[in-house]
Design a protein around this motif. Structure first.
Motif, short mmCIF file in Angstrom:
data_model
loop_
_atom_site.label_atom_id
_atom_site.label_comp_id
_atom_site.label_asym_id
_atom_site.label_seq_id
_atom_site.Cartn_x
_atom_site.Cartn_y
_atom_site.Cartn_z
N ASP A 1 95.27 -69.72 6.13
CA ASP A 1 93.90 -70.20 6.09
C ASP A 1 93.81 -71.54 5.37
O ASP A 1 93.08 -72.44 5.79
CB ASP A 1 92.99 -69.16 5.43
CG ASP A 1 91.55 -69.30 5.86
OD1 ASP A 1 91.30 -69.67 7.03
OD2 ASP A 1 90.67 -69.04 5.02
N ALA A 2 94.57 -71.70 4.29
CA ALA A 2 94.58 -72.97 3.56
C ALA A 2 95.13 -74.09 4.45
O ALA A 2 94.60 -75.21 4.44
CB ALA A 2 95.41 -72.85 2.28
N ALA A 3 96.17 -73.80 5.21
CA ALA A 3 96.73 -74.82 6.11
C ALA A 3 95.72 -75.16 7.21
O ALA A 3 95.52 -76.35 7.53
CB ALA A 3 98.04 -74.32 6.72
N ARG A 4 95.08 -74.15 7.78
CA ARG A 4 94.07 -74.38 8.82
C ARG A 4 92.93 -75.25 8.32
O ARG A 4 92.39 -76.08 9.06
CB ARG A 4 93.50 -73.05 9.33
CG ARG A 4 94.44 -72.29 10.23
CD ARG A 4 93.87 -70.94 10.67
NE ARG A 4 92.54 -71.05 11.24
CZ ARG A 4 91.43 -70.49 10.70
NH1 ARG A 4 91.49 -69.79 9.60
NH2 ARG A 4 90.27 -70.65 11.28
N ALA A 5 92.56 -75.07 7.06
CA ALA A 5 91.43 -75.81 6.49
C ALA A 5 91.70 -77.31 6.42
O ALA A 5 90.76 -78.09 6.30
CB ALA A 5 91.10 -75.26 5.10
N ARG A 6 92.94 -77.69 6.52
CA ARG A 6 93.31 -79.11 6.43
C ARG A 6 93.21 -79.83 7.77
O ARG A 6 93.50 -81.02 7.86
CB ARG A 6 94.71 -79.24 5.86
CG ARG A 6 94.78 -78.65 4.43
CD ARG A 6 96.10 -78.80 3.83
NE ARG A 6 96.32 -80.22 3.59
CZ ARG A 6 97.42 -80.72 3.06
NH1 ARG A 6 98.38 -79.92 2.70
NH2 ARG A 6 97.56 -82.01 2.88
N PHE A 7 92.79 -79.11 8.81
CA PHE A 7 92.71 -79.70 10.15
C PHE A 7 91.30 -79.58 10.69
O PHE A 7 90.58 -78.64 10.37
CB PHE A 7 93.68 -78.97 11.11
CG PHE A 7 95.12 -79.18 10.75
CD1 PHE A 7 95.83 -80.24 11.28
CD2 PHE A 7 95.75 -78.33 9.86
CE1 PHE A 7 97.16 -80.44 10.94
CE2 PHE A 7 97.08 -78.52 9.51
CZ PHE A 7 97.79 -79.58 10.05
N SER A 8 90.95 -80.54 11.53
CA SER A 8 89.63 -80.51 12.17
C SER A 8 89.65 -79.46 13.29
O SER A 8 90.72 -79.08 13.77
CB SER A 8 89.31 -81.89 12.77
OG SER A 8 90.13 -82.11 13.91
N PRO A 9 88.46 -79.04 13.73
CA PRO A 9 88.42 -78.10 14.86
C PRO A 9 89.16 -78.64 16.10
O PRO A 9 89.86 -77.88 16.78
CB PRO A 9 86.93 -77.91 15.13
CG PRO A 9 86.31 -78.12 13.77
CD PRO A 9 87.13 -79.22 13.14
N ASP A 10 89.02 -79.93 16.39
CA ASP A 10 89.73 -80.50 17.54
C ASP A 10 91.24 -80.41 17.36
O ASP A 10 91.97 -80.09 18.31
CB ASP A 10 89.34 -81.96 17.76
CG ASP A 10 87.95 -82.12 18.36
OD1 ASP A 10 87.40 -81.11 18.89
OD2 ASP A 10 87.40 -83.24 18.30
#
Length: 164
Positions: A134-143
């Motif tokens: 989840d922390a890694a995902r948070a570093r990326f935009s939805p696109d």
């Protein structure tokens, strides 16, 4: 300088989006997943094959189209003999990770489901991995996340084709 439409095979080996870089990153991620799975197996008194079977059962429970996992499908999926599959399922059932349920419409058919106790043990053990993901995902935009999902889906499709 190379253009964006340079074929992947012509990229230099140190290119961060070249084939070699992808291979190194995918191998490293796979090694970490294997390490974590091995540690979970050890903590649960299971074999690594048992954990791989659990993953297949979990994924089958989520795939409405394919239906519940069966011993035959698990044997095929994991490339195991029926005897090895039975031994694996016996260990998983004994440890409380799975439950076997006879099909209502054909009692000869056995469905394998992830047991609640097994889900809870896995959820507790893998909670730090979920937080890290989840922390890694948070570093990326939805696109960007949509692109990552497309890439991972395509990789899984390509790997499945290699297996056949």
């Amino acid at each position: 300088m190379r253009s964006a439409d340079t074929p992947p095979s012509e990229r230099p080996s140190d290119d961060p989006i070249g084939l070699q870089s992808f291979a190194v990153l995918l191998r490293a991620m796979n090694a970490e997943f294997n390490r974590i799975a091995q540690e979970f197996a050890h903590a649960q008194g299971l074999h690594l094959t048992d954990v791989q079977a659990l993953i297949a059962v979990l994924d089958a429970d989520r795939d409405q189209e394919a239906g519940p996992m069966t011993p035959g499908r698990l044997s095929t999926h994991m490339n195991l003999t029926s005897g090895a599959t039975t031994a694996c399922l016996d260990r998983l059932e004994k440890s409380g990770h799975i439950r076997r349920v006879r099909a209502a419409d054909d009692r000869r058919v056995v469905h394998i489901h992830y047991a609640q106790a097994g889900r809870e043990a896995a959820r507790e053990y893998f909670r730090p991995l979920a937080r890290s993901t989840d922390a890694a995902r948070a570093r990326f935009s939805p696109d960007e996340l949509h692109t990552i999902v497309r890439f991972l889906s395509e990789m899984n499709d390509q790997l499945a084709r290699v297996r056949r």
